[in-house]
Design a protein around this motif. Structure first.
Motif, mmCIF file in Angstrom:
data_model
loop_
_atom_site.group_PDB
_atom_site.id
_atom_site.type_symbol
_atom_site.label_atom_id
_atom_site.label_comp_id
_atom_site.label_asym_id
_atom_site.label_seq_id
_atom_site.Cartn_x
_atom_site.Cartn_y
_atom_site.Cartn_z
ATOM 1 N N GLU A 28 0.848 -1.197 0.000
ATOM 2 C CA GLU A 28 0.000 0.000 0.000
ATOM 3 C C GLU A 28 0.885 1.250 0.000
ATOM 4 O O GLU A 28 0.667 2.166 -0.797
ATOM 5 N N ALA A 29 1.897 1.268 0.875
ATOM 6 C CA ALA A 29 2.785 2.436 0.952
ATOM 7 C C ALA A 29 3.504 2.633 -0.381
ATOM 8 O O ALA A 29 3.606 3.766 -0.888
ATOM 9 N N HIS A 30 3.980 1.558 -0.980
ATOM 10 C CA HIS A 30 4.697 1.661 -2.256
ATOM 11 C C HIS A 30 3.792 2.241 -3.339
ATOM 12 O O HIS A 30 4.199 3.155 -4.079
ATOM 13 N N LEU A 31 2.581 1.716 -3.443
ATOM 14 C CA LEU A 31 1.683 2.174 -4.516
ATOM 15 C C LEU A 31 1.285 3.635 -4.308
ATOM 16 O O LEU A 31 1.207 4.411 -5.263
ATOM 17 N N ARG A 32 1.060 4.015 -3.049
ATOM 18 C CA ARG A 32 0.719 5.423 -2.794
ATOM 19 C C ARG A 32 1.892 6.332 -3.167
ATOM 20 O O ARG A 32 1.690 7.428 -3.702
ATOM 21 N N GLU A 33 3.128 5.871 -2.897
ATOM 22 C CA GLU A 33 4.317 6.651 -3.299
ATOM 23 C C GLU A 33 4.386 6.840 -4.815
ATOM 24 O O GLU A 33 4.960 7.817 -5.303
ATOM 25 N N LEU B 185 -5.756 4.717 -4.219
ATOM 26 C CA LEU B 185 -5.919 3.316 -3.845
ATOM 27 C C LEU B 185 -7.003 3.132 -2.788
ATOM 28 O O LEU B 185 -7.100 3.906 -1.843
ATOM 29 N N VAL B 186 -7.800 2.083 -2.969
ATOM 30 C CA VAL B 186 -8.739 1.638 -1.933
ATOM 31 C C VAL B 186 -8.205 0.321 -1.397
ATOM 32 O O VAL B 186 -7.912 -0.589 -2.171
ATOM 33 N N VAL B 187 -8.067 0.222 -0.073
ATOM 34 C CA VAL B 187 -7.569 -1.011 0.543
ATOM 35 C C VAL B 187 -8.714 -1.653 1.310
ATOM 36 O O VAL B 187 -9.392 -0.993 2.097
ATOM 37 N N VAL C 222 3.730 -6.458 -9.497
ATOM 38 C CA VAL C 222 2.689 -5.512 -9.947
ATOM 39 C C VAL C 222 3.257 -4.419 -10.846
ATOM 40 O O VAL C 222 2.501 -3.574 -11.325
ATOM 41 N N ALA C 223 4.571 -4.442 -11.070
ATOM 42 C CA ALA C 223 5.213 -3.351 -11.819
ATOM 43 C C ALA C 223 4.582 -3.155 -13.196
ATOM 44 O O ALA C 223 4.447 -2.023 -13.672
ATOM 45 N N GLY C 224 4.184 -4.248 -13.824
ATOM 46 C CA GLY C 224 3.603 -4.157 -15.163
ATOM 47 C C GLY C 224 2.276 -3.423 -15.211
ATOM 48 O O GLY C 224 1.804 -3.051 -16.291
ATOM 49 N N LEU C 225 1.642 -3.215 -14.050
ATOM 50 C CA LEU C 225 0.357 -2.510 -14.016
ATOM 51 C C LEU C 225 0.530 -1.000 -13.951
ATOM 52 O O LEU C 225 -0.415 -0.262 -14.233
ATOM 53 N N LEU C 226 1.701 -0.543 -13.548
ATOM 54 C CA LEU C 226 1.893 0.887 -13.297
ATOM 55 C C LEU C 226 1.844 1.674 -14.607
ATOM 56 O O LEU C 226 2.252 1.159 -15.654
ATOM 57 N N PRO C 227 1.334 2.904 -14.565
ATOM 58 C CA PRO C 227 1.102 3.666 -15.798
ATOM 59 C C PRO C 227 2.330 3.765 -16.700
ATOM 60 O O PRO C 227 2.221 3.588 -17.905
#
Ligand code: Z5A
Length: 216
Positions: free
Chosen positions: A30-35, A40-42, A207-212
């Motif tokens: 969660e912290a990584h994705l928010r950075e 994000l909804v958890v 999950v890296a492949g999902l990032l914009p």
């Protein structure tokens, strides 16, 4: 204006046996994705809504030892039906990402593998109650049952599912691994016996492949 596929948010789920480290990983991811600037909804299953949390209390209450396997399966999907419609779908449709601690794979693993409920029945429920919703990526934390149980030991009260023996949790692990093998494009099999930092690094890579920036 209708939301296009491109704008739709991404759906990531965490799965694994007891004590595999999902809650620990969830916090780090969660912290990584928010950075990364992800909105994000958890959430979690069973639970995540007022109705779902009430269902969670029923299915995990060790006092409810008369609850039959059929009712357990339906309760898991009752919580899921509410979560999909009230939280997950609106978030994804609005372009937000959803990070969920367990989802339908858990029903295949616990109620299917563990309790022996027919897979076709679970698949029917998935289509109807969960609207056929599939995660974009499922991170499966894989760990020998004895290691997970040792990690979870001493946490306090044991819930209604944790009272099961090792054979139950071996069937759960086998069912998860079989699902990961059957859907390699969706699943990322993580070695959950590694250190917490290493497991987080495996998940971030997963999950890296999902990032914009990875998709533009
Ligand atoms: N269930 C079901 O049957 N059907 C369904 O459809 C659904 C659920 C959705 C509730 O799930 C129960 O519902 C669950 C399945 C069932 N029952 N069981 N068993 P839950 O997810 O809320 O509860 P849980 O599976 O029992 O999770 P958990 O035991 O709380 O474990 P965890 O979240 O995976 O682990 P953790 O709390 O992050 O870590 C446990 C300990 O290990 C803790 O001390 C950590 O500091 C430590 N840890 C974590 N990672 C590491 C690493 N890498 N190295 C060393 N130590 C670590």
């Amino acid at each position: 204006m209708p939301v296009t596929n491109h704008q739709r948010g991404r759906f990531i789920t965490l799965e694994g046996g007891e004590g595999a480290g999902k809650s620990t990983l969830l916090r780090g991811l969660e912290a990584h994705l928010r950075e990364q600037g992800i909105d994000l909804v958890v959430t979690r299953e069973p639970g995540g809504t007022d109705v779902g949390e009430a269902v969670r209390a029923v299915v995990l209450d060790a006092g409810n030892n008369e609850l039959c396997a059929e009712a357990e399966l339906l309760l898991m999907f009752a919580s899921r039906a509410q979560l999909v419609r009230q939280v997950i779908e609106p978030a994804l449709a609005g372009g937000r990402w959803v990070l969920c601690d367990r989802f339908t794979d858990a029903s295949y693993a616990y109620q299917g593998g563990g309790r022996g409920q027919p897979i076709a029945r679970i698949a029917d429920l998935e289509r109807w109650a969960a609207e056929g919703l599939k995660p974009d990526v499922t991170l499966l934390l894989d760990l020998p049952v004895s290691d997970g149980r040792a990690r979870a030991a001493g946490r306090g009260e044991i819930d209604r599912i944790e009272v099961e023996g090792d054979a139950f949790f071996e069937r759960v692990r086998d069912a998860y691994r079989a699902r990961a093998a059957a859907e390699p494009a969706r699943f990322r099999l993580l070695d959950a016996s590694a250190s917490k930092d290493d497991v987080l690094a495996q998940a971030i890579a997963g999950v890296a492949g999902l990032l914009p920036e990875a998709t533009s």
